[in-house]
Design a protein around this motif. Sequence first.
Motif, PDB file in Angstrom:
ATOM      1  N   VAL A 188       0.818  -1.219   0.000  1.00  0.00           N
ATOM      2  CA  VAL A 188       0.000   0.000   0.000  1.00  0.00           C
ATOM      3  C   VAL A 188       0.846   1.262   0.000  1.00  0.00           C
ATOM      4  O   VAL A 188       0.670   2.163  -0.838  1.00  0.00           O
ATOM      5  N   VAL A 189       1.754   1.379   0.984  1.00  0.00           N
ATOM      6  CA  VAL A 189       2.494   2.634   1.187  1.00  0.00           C
ATOM      7  C   VAL A 189       3.400   2.927  -0.022  1.00  0.00           C
ATOM      8  O   VAL A 189       4.210   2.079  -0.435  1.00  0.00           O
ATOM      9  N   GLY A 190       3.227   4.090  -0.597  1.00  0.00           N
ATOM     10  CA  GLY A 190       4.012   4.535  -1.734  1.00  0.00           C
ATOM     11  C   GLY A 190       3.590   3.929  -3.050  1.00  0.00           C
ATOM     12  O   GLY A 190       4.099   4.344  -4.107  1.00  0.00           O
ATOM     13  N   ARG A 191       2.661   2.973  -3.041  1.00  0.00           N
ATOM     14  CA  ARG A 191       2.266   2.286  -4.272  1.00  0.00           C
ATOM     15  C   ARG A 191       0.795   2.547  -4.658  1.00  0.00           C
ATOM     16  O   ARG A 191       0.436   2.409  -5.825  1.00  0.00           O
ATOM     17  N   MET A 192       0.008   2.884  -3.682  1.00  0.00           N
ATOM     18  CA  MET A 192      -1.428   3.069  -3.951  1.00  0.00           C
ATOM     19  C   MET A 192      -1.861   4.473  -3.548  1.00  0.00           C
ATOM     20  O   MET A 192      -1.243   5.115  -2.692  1.00  0.00           O
ATOM     21  N   ARG A 193      -2.905   4.899  -4.198  1.00  0.00           N
ATOM     22  CA  ARG A 193      -3.533   6.169  -3.832  1.00  0.00           C
ATOM     23  C   ARG A 193      -4.820   5.885  -3.056  1.00  0.00           C
ATOM     24  O   ARG A 193      -5.361   4.774  -3.102  1.00  0.00           O
ATOM     25  N   PHE A 194      -5.286   6.925  -2.380  1.00  0.00           N
ATOM     26  CA  PHE A 194      -6.497   6.761  -1.579  1.00  0.00           C
ATOM     27  C   PHE A 194      -7.664   6.275  -2.429  1.00  0.00           C
ATOM     28  O   PHE A 194      -8.447   5.406  -2.019  1.00  0.00           O
ATOM     29  N   THR A 195      -7.767   6.796  -3.645  1.00  0.00           N
ATOM     30  CA  THR A 195      -8.896   6.410  -4.501  1.00  0.00           C
ATOM     31  C   THR A 195      -8.811   4.950  -4.938  1.00  0.00           C
ATOM     32  O   THR A 195      -9.832   4.363  -5.324  1.00  0.00           O
ATOM     33  N   ASP A 196      -7.581   4.351  -4.867  1.00  0.00           N
ATOM     34  CA  ASP A 196      -7.465   2.936  -5.215  1.00  0.00           C
ATOM     35  C   ASP A 196      -8.175   2.047  -4.200  1.00  0.00           C
ATOM     36  O   ASP A 196      -8.464   0.876  -4.491  1.00  0.00           O
ATOM     37  N   LEU A 197      -8.425   2.595  -3.025  1.00  0.00           N
ATOM     38  CA  LEU A 197      -9.119   1.827  -1.980  1.00  0.00           C
ATOM     39  C   LEU A 197     -10.633   1.894  -2.126  1.00  0.00           C
ATOM     40  O   LEU A 197     -11.354   1.170  -1.423  1.00  0.00           O
ATOM     41  N   LEU A 198     -11.119   2.743  -3.009  1.00  0.00           N
ATOM     42  CA  LEU A 198     -12.555   2.981  -3.114  1.00  0.00           C
ATOM     43  C   LEU A 198     -13.196   2.108  -4.187  1.00  0.00           C
ATOM     44  O   LEU A 198     -12.531   1.673  -5.137  1.00  0.00           O
ATOM     45  N   THR A 199     -14.491   1.882  -4.053  1.00  0.00           N
ATOM     46  CA  THR A 199     -15.270   1.200  -5.090  1.00  0.00           C
ATOM     47  C   THR A 199     -15.450   2.146  -6.272  1.00  0.00           C
ATOM     48  O   THR A 199     -15.095   3.337  -6.202  1.00  0.00           O
ATOM     49  N   VAL A 200     -15.991   1.639  -7.353  1.00  0.00           N
ATOM     50  CA  VAL A 200     -16.208   2.478  -8.536  1.00  0.00           C
ATOM     51  C   VAL A 200     -17.097   3.667  -8.200  1.00  0.00           C
ATOM     52  O   VAL A 200     -16.811   4.811  -8.564  1.00  0.00           O
ATOM     53  N   GLY A 201     -18.176   3.392  -7.486  1.00  0.00           N
ATOM     54  CA  GLY A 201     -19.062   4.489  -7.098  1.00  0.00           C
ATOM     55  C   GLY A 201     -18.377   5.452  -6.154  1.00  0.00           C
ATOM     56  O   GLY A 201     -18.589   6.666  -6.221  1.00  0.00           O
ATOM     57  N   GLY A 202     -17.559   4.913  -5.237  1.00  0.00           N
ATOM     58  CA  GLY A 202     -16.825   5.771  -4.314  1.00  0.00           C
ATOM     59  C   GLY A 202     -15.834   6.668  -5.031  1.00  0.00           C
ATOM     60  O   GLY A 202     -15.660   7.839  -4.677  1.00  0.00           O
ATOM     61  N   LYS A 203     -15.169   6.121  -6.036  1.00  0.00           N
ATOM     62  CA  LYS A 203     -14.241   6.930  -6.816  1.00  0.00           C
ATOM     63  C   LYS A 203     -14.958   8.086  -7.515  1.00  0.00           C
ATOM     64  O   LYS A 203     -14.463   9.222  -7.553  1.00  0.00           O
ATOM     65  N   LEU A 204     -16.113   7.776  -8.090  1.00  0.00           N
ATOM     66  CA  LEU A 204     -16.883   8.819  -8.780  1.00  0.00           C
ATOM     67  C   LEU A 204     -17.307   9.902  -7.807  1.00  0.00           C
ATOM     68  O   LEU A 204     -17.192  11.104  -8.104  1.00  0.00           O
ATOM     69  N   TYR A 205     -17.783   9.502  -6.631  1.00  0.00           N
ATOM     70  CA  TYR A 205     -18.207  10.490  -5.635  1.00  0.00           C
ATOM     71  C   TYR A 205     -17.005  11.302  -5.145  1.00  0.00           C
ATOM     72  O   TYR A 205     -17.109  12.508  -4.921  1.00  0.00           O
ATOM     73  N   HIS A 206     -15.858  10.626  -4.968  1.00  0.00           N
ATOM     74  CA  HIS A 206     -14.654  11.327  -4.514  1.00  0.00           C
ATOM     75  C   HIS A 206     -14.236  12.390  -5.527  1.00  0.00           C
ATOM     76  O   HIS A 206     -13.868  13.517  -5.164  1.00  0.00           O
ATOM     77  N   GLU A 207     -14.321  12.054  -6.780  1.00  0.00           N
ATOM     78  CA  GLU A 207     -13.892  12.983  -7.822  1.00  0.00           C
ATOM     79  C   GLU A 207     -14.836  14.169  -7.958  1.00  0.00           C
ATOM     80  O   GLU A 207     -14.385  15.306  -8.162  1.00  0.00           O
ATOM     81  N   THR A 208     -16.127  13.919  -7.856  1.00  0.00           N
ATOM     82  CA  THR A 208     -17.112  14.978  -8.127  1.00  0.00           C
ATOM     83  C   THR A 208     -17.499  15.779  -6.892  1.00  0.00           C
ATOM     84  O   THR A 208     -17.920  16.938  -7.018  1.00  0.00           O
ATOM     85  N   HIS A 209     -17.344  15.196  -5.694  1.00  0.00           N
ATOM     86  CA  HIS A 209     -17.799  15.891  -4.492  1.00  0.00           C
ATOM     87  C   HIS A 209     -16.725  16.001  -3.415  1.00  0.00           C
ATOM     88  O   HIS A 209     -16.423  17.082  -2.922  1.00  0.00           O
ATOM     89  N   PHE A 210     -16.176  14.844  -3.040  1.00  0.00           N
ATOM     90  CA  PHE A 210     -15.271  14.798  -1.900  1.00  0.00           C
ATOM     91  C   PHE A 210     -14.035  15.664  -2.122  1.00  0.00           C
ATOM     92  O   PHE A 210     -13.725  16.559  -1.318  1.00  0.00           O
TER      93      PHE A 210
END
Length: 428
Positions: free
Chosen positions: A70-92
């Motif tokens: 995880v550390v240094g290899r992944m981003r926070f959005t990689d932990l999210l579901t598809v819907g979570g990623k969309l919400y993160h991008e548009t709102h969060f």
Amino acid sequence: MCRTGQESQKPDGDEDVDATDAAFSALLEDSAEELYERAPCGYLSTLMDGTIVKINATLLDWLGLSRRLVVGRMRFTDLLTVGGKLYHETHFAPLLRMSGEVNGIALDIKAGDGRRLPVLVTSRVKSSADGEPMLIRTTVFDARDRRAYEAELLHARQAAEEARRQAEADRERLQEALAVLQRSLLPSELPDVPGLEAASHYHTASPDLLGGDFYDLFPLDGTRWAFFLGDVCGKGPEAAAVTSLTRYTLRAAVLHDPDPVTVLTTLNTVLNERYTSGDTRYCTAVFGVLHPRGDTCTVRVASGGHPSALIQRANGTTEFLPTPGGMLIGVLPEAQFAPAHTELLPGDTLLLYTDGLTEARTGPKRELFGEDALCAFAAAHAPAGPKALVTALTALIAGFGDGLDDDTALLALGIPASSTVAASDDLT
């Protein structure tokens, strides 16, 4: 005197204090790290581009991932579901950039095995001394219990709504069945009486209860017609049973003897004998016989505990046809009934009604409408025949609103005013 080098050494007690302080500091550091790693919630820190630079063991355990992966290899959005990623991008993310913090946002993260984990996320931007954004610190709360509770609550709400819809459907079916049964206790339509006009109306105070009001009009022979109107005590199936028995008893009794007093006496005997087991049932009623002859009609009636009939005369006056002393029908083995008679001329209307009309509550003080007000109402309307009078009374009843809490039946009989004209034409 010279002193030895031992003078520069600390006393034994001071050395013990320093050792204790050092151990306590180490313990605090160890406790802080342990608290971070094994906190009841997840922690992670990311660079401004979302790259994860620190994550605690609690969150790694939830995800089923290793720190190395995880550390240094992944981003926070990689932990999210598809819907979570969309919400993160548009709102969060936009809200975080704009205000510097986001609190308690519901998201779904995905574990290494593909499971969806509902969480609540709070993020804050950490800035440098000169205000430059450096890191994003995020706290992740396990929302599985909350989501389960919300799902249970939603299920309960859906079940309650379904139960409400089912109850409403059952109530509608019950009302339809009651309406059918109620109509079976009343004539589907009044017959045409040569030389006379007839009109009726039935107002149901509650669609959920069977009323006990009834009326009828039917021929006796080629020249006479019988009619009645009454009110059975109570509501519901028991009242409907009494209503049915009363109607058929009156119809049968008049065939043996058309005298109105005799007919009511027969009904009294039947009800009193039928309901002698303590469940006393009774009714009030007016029974009468019409005998049209030319442009007049003789009316003979008898009343048992019922409000007096009202007569609207062609000259605009109104009067009651008094029947004092008539007793309730079915209470005593022997009862007295009050007879009366009158003549109807062209333009006259005889009105029978149940006490739901006169006992309606009106005005700010919720006073009884009463017989005097009914008489005044009829007098205020030009005599135009039974149908016109019933139409006016129907509008009056509708205007009572919730002040009318009892069923109301109306039956109006009369000679059309045009009969006078017809008679004059025949003479010429």
